[in-house]
Design a protein around this motif. Structure first.
Motif, mmCIF file in Angstrom:
data_model
loop_
_atom_site.group_PDB
_atom_site.id
_atom_site.type_symbol
_atom_site.label_atom_id
_atom_site.label_comp_id
_atom_site.label_asym_id
_atom_site.label_seq_id
_atom_site.Cartn_x
_atom_site.Cartn_y
_atom_site.Cartn_z
ATOM 1 N N GLU A 60 -9.703 4.087 0.475
ATOM 2 C CA GLU A 60 -8.888 3.144 1.238
ATOM 3 C C GLU A 60 -9.497 2.870 2.611
ATOM 4 O O GLU A 60 -9.400 1.768 3.146
ATOM 5 N N GLY B 289 -1.705 -7.048 -2.258
ATOM 6 C CA GLY B 289 -2.297 -5.783 -2.686
ATOM 7 C C GLY B 289 -3.721 -5.981 -3.130
ATOM 8 O O GLY B 289 -4.597 -6.322 -2.337
ATOM 9 N N VAL C 220 -5.707 2.874 5.812
ATOM 10 C CA VAL C 220 -5.590 1.514 5.292
ATOM 11 C C VAL C 220 -6.132 0.520 6.313
ATOM 12 O O VAL C 220 -6.055 0.734 7.523
ATOM 13 N N ALA D 273 0.831 -1.207 0.000
ATOM 14 C CA ALA D 273 0.000 0.000 0.000
ATOM 15 C C ALA D 273 0.867 1.258 0.000
ATOM 16 O O ALA D 273 0.579 2.234 -0.712
#
Length: 594
Positions: free
Chosen positions: A517, A565, A364, A165
């Motif tokens: 995100e 990812g 995140v 990320a």
């Protein structure tokens, strides 16, 4: 006496009538004189303005082109709307707008032909612009900083996902960033699929190999930072680094290099649901390919226990200040549930890259969800080959919107999870969102309204003063602007107030990317071609310099979390008719011209 009185009154009335006429005449004369003066002043001002406009045409003596007419209303859902014909985001500050107003003509000349093509007698025109106005600048090419991020934590705590990320986000910002993974180095030297005993701290030979591989990774990382001499660069050491002994070796090695900043990033996870999901994803890596799932899971759990026996969490004392070097740490618990920063911001890097890192880490997370990128359907301007504008969808565009609605319904039924809709504020965005707003009743889910967030930051890249041009007219009337964009599509900025470059578009979309995100529900992003290209480049990890030239598929793109990812899936459903973006048409014209 009566006759005398009557004569007196009649005389007075006659005198008043004559006087009133005189006064009216004087007033009328004054009004005419004032109007004539105003007309002369206005004509004089117009003459002066015409003279100034003529001087700005590079001595050609041509008049400044008339201001283009814009439609006073548009159709939204079949009804007239008083919304302006073009809504865009202006990223210029006040001083830049004043510079643009001084140099640029009031408005480009609109082509005379009905189909938008320039007439044969059209002369090529040149806009006088400063280089700082024509091309954008990336701050990471001005501020030079070298940063080492050292991951810390047990296996399956999201270290590789967080590392990916960071790489994706920082490269998207134009900051060269690279991962150096100790596990990949071990697999490259023939240790792939090795058993849990290799990670036992009492196995001296194996421990020596692991330490050697980790330090070789660090040396490669420092070499990478040295080679990036003219920009900020970040190297990530992706390994467990679970002991204070290992971390001290890493810190001592970095102290040998001048100008290196070090940040430890520790990921701690104790949420059973997140751990189960992480374990499932971990079984997809190369160590367990072709292995029975239950056997692989048992071996991996045994490996985690080996690391846990010697695991030492980060302490503040490990980041003691040394003259010429600074280090700090970030602790993440359950991937953002709790975040602690220690000595991450200093005066030396007040404008450095650390602020971007902490901003991303606050958003995140390790949950599973889908991110759907869906292009807007065909519009009237797309059909006419005109750049930008705020025109309505065509029949094919509305058909495309209905197909998107069916796709969203299918996604919600499959995962039993609601979708969050994000779109721009242009007419075509609102019309598409209208088709997706209502979720029909399905098995297990009642009829309801979906959440729709309308943001002008999601509007298409703005062409500024060249908005509404045909592509042929743009090439013929402004060949220098056309060629400048073709040569540097990333940094070229369209002229006029609101004109943008891809670099500007990236900065405009940063907040939305962080918001996406942070969302844990499914999210559907409705966007135009250039905006979709930026999002695709971010989630695919494409370098910023290659972003404006990366292909955009005609179907809907769905991203779902994977071990490293995002895994990508492209769906091309019946009834989808996405618009052909302006950038693609300009590229085609550029190839024809060359």
């Amino acid at each position: 006496p009566c006759l005398v009185y009557i004569a007196f009154v009649s005389g007075m009335a006659l005198w008043a009538s004559i006087s009133g006429g005189c006064f009216a005449g004087v007033a009328l004369g004054a009004s005419l004189t004032w109007a004539a003066g105003r007309g002369a002043d206005k004509k004089q001002a117009q003459t002066a303005e015409l003279s100034r406009s003529t001087d700005n045409e590079n001595g050609s003596g041509e008049k400044s082109p008339p201001k283009r007419e814009r439609p006073r209303s548009i159709l939204v859902n079949g009804k007239k709307s008083s919304r302006p014909a073009r809504l865009s985001v202006c990223l210029l500050d006040e001083s830049q707008m004043r510079e643009e107003a001084k140099i640029l003509p009031a408005s480009p000349k609109k082509p005379d032909t009905d189909n938008g093509a320039a007439s044969p007698s059209t002369k090529a025109r040149k806009l006088q612009r400063r280089a700082s106005s024509r091309f954008a600048m990336n701050e990471n090419k001005v501020i030079v900083q070298k940063l080492v991020i050292v991951m810390v934590g047990l296996p399956a705590r999201g270290k590789s996902f967080i590392s990916k990320a960071l790489v994706r986000y920082l490269n998207f910002l134009g900051c060269p960033t690279k991962i150096f993974n100790a596990g990949n180095s071990r697999r490259h030297v023939g240790k792939a699929g090795i058993g849990a005993n290799f990670f036992d701290s009492s196995n001296a030979e194996a421990k020596q190999i692991r330490e050697q591989l980790a330090m070789e990774c660090l040396d490669d990382l420092l070499t990478f930072l040295k080679e990036e001499t003219h920009s900020t660069a970040v190297g990530i050491l992706d390994a467990t680094n679970t002991t204070q002994e290992r971390r001290k070796r890493v810190l001592d090695r970095c102290k040998q290099e001048p100008g290196i900043r070090l940040i430890f990033l520790e990921s701690i996870c104790n949420d059973p649901e997140i751990l189960k999901n992480n374990y499932d994803l971990k079984l997809e890596n190369e160590d367990y390919q072709g292995m029975d799932a239950d056997a692989a899971l048992n071996d991996f759990r045994d490996r985690v226990r080996k690391y846990k026996d010697v695991y030492e969490e980060l302490e503040e004392e490990e980041c003691a200040q040394v003259v010429g070097h600074s280090s700090g740490f970030i602790k993440l618990i359950n991937a953002g549930e709790t975040m602690t920063c220690h000595k991450c911001r200093t005066k030396e890097d007040e404008y450095g890259v650390v602020r971007h890192i902490t901003g991303l880490l606050q958003n995140v997370h390790l949950g599973r969800r889908s991110i759907v990128l869906a292009q807007i359907g065909e519009t009237e301007n797309d059909r006419a080959g005109l750049l930008g504008g705020d025109s309505s969808l065509t029949d094919l565009g509305f058909e495309h919107a209905d197909a998107l609605a069916n796709l969203v319904t299918h996604l919600e039924q499959r995962d039993k999870k609601n979708c969050y809709i994000i779109c721009g504020t242009l007419a075509r965005h609102l019309q598409t969102a209208e088709a997706l707003k209502v979720a029909a009743a399905t098995e297990g889910m009642p009829k309801r309204l979906r959440t729709v967030l309308k943001l002008n930051r999601l509007n298409e890249l703005c062409a500024g003063a060249l908005d509404g041009y045909s592509y042929k007219a743009l090439q013929e009337e402004y060949p220098e602007e056309f060629e400048a964009r073709r040569q540097d599509k990333l940094n070229y900025r369209y002229p006029g107030v609101g004109g943008e470059s891809y670099q500007d578009l990236v900065m405009r979309l940063l907040e939305i990317i962080l918001r996406i995100e942070g969302l844990q529900s499914h999210v559907v992003v409705l966007c135009d071609k250039a905006v979709c290209r930026v999002f695709l480049s971010y989630f695919r990890g494409i370098d910023m310099s290659k972003m404006p030239y990366s292909p955009v598929p005609s179907g809907v793109v769905i991203f779902e979390r994977s071990h490293t990812g995002y895994a990508e899936e492209i769906l091309d459903m019946k009834g989808m008719h996405p618009a052909l973006g302006s950038g693609d048409m300009i590229e085609q014209l550029g190839r024809l011209a060359s």
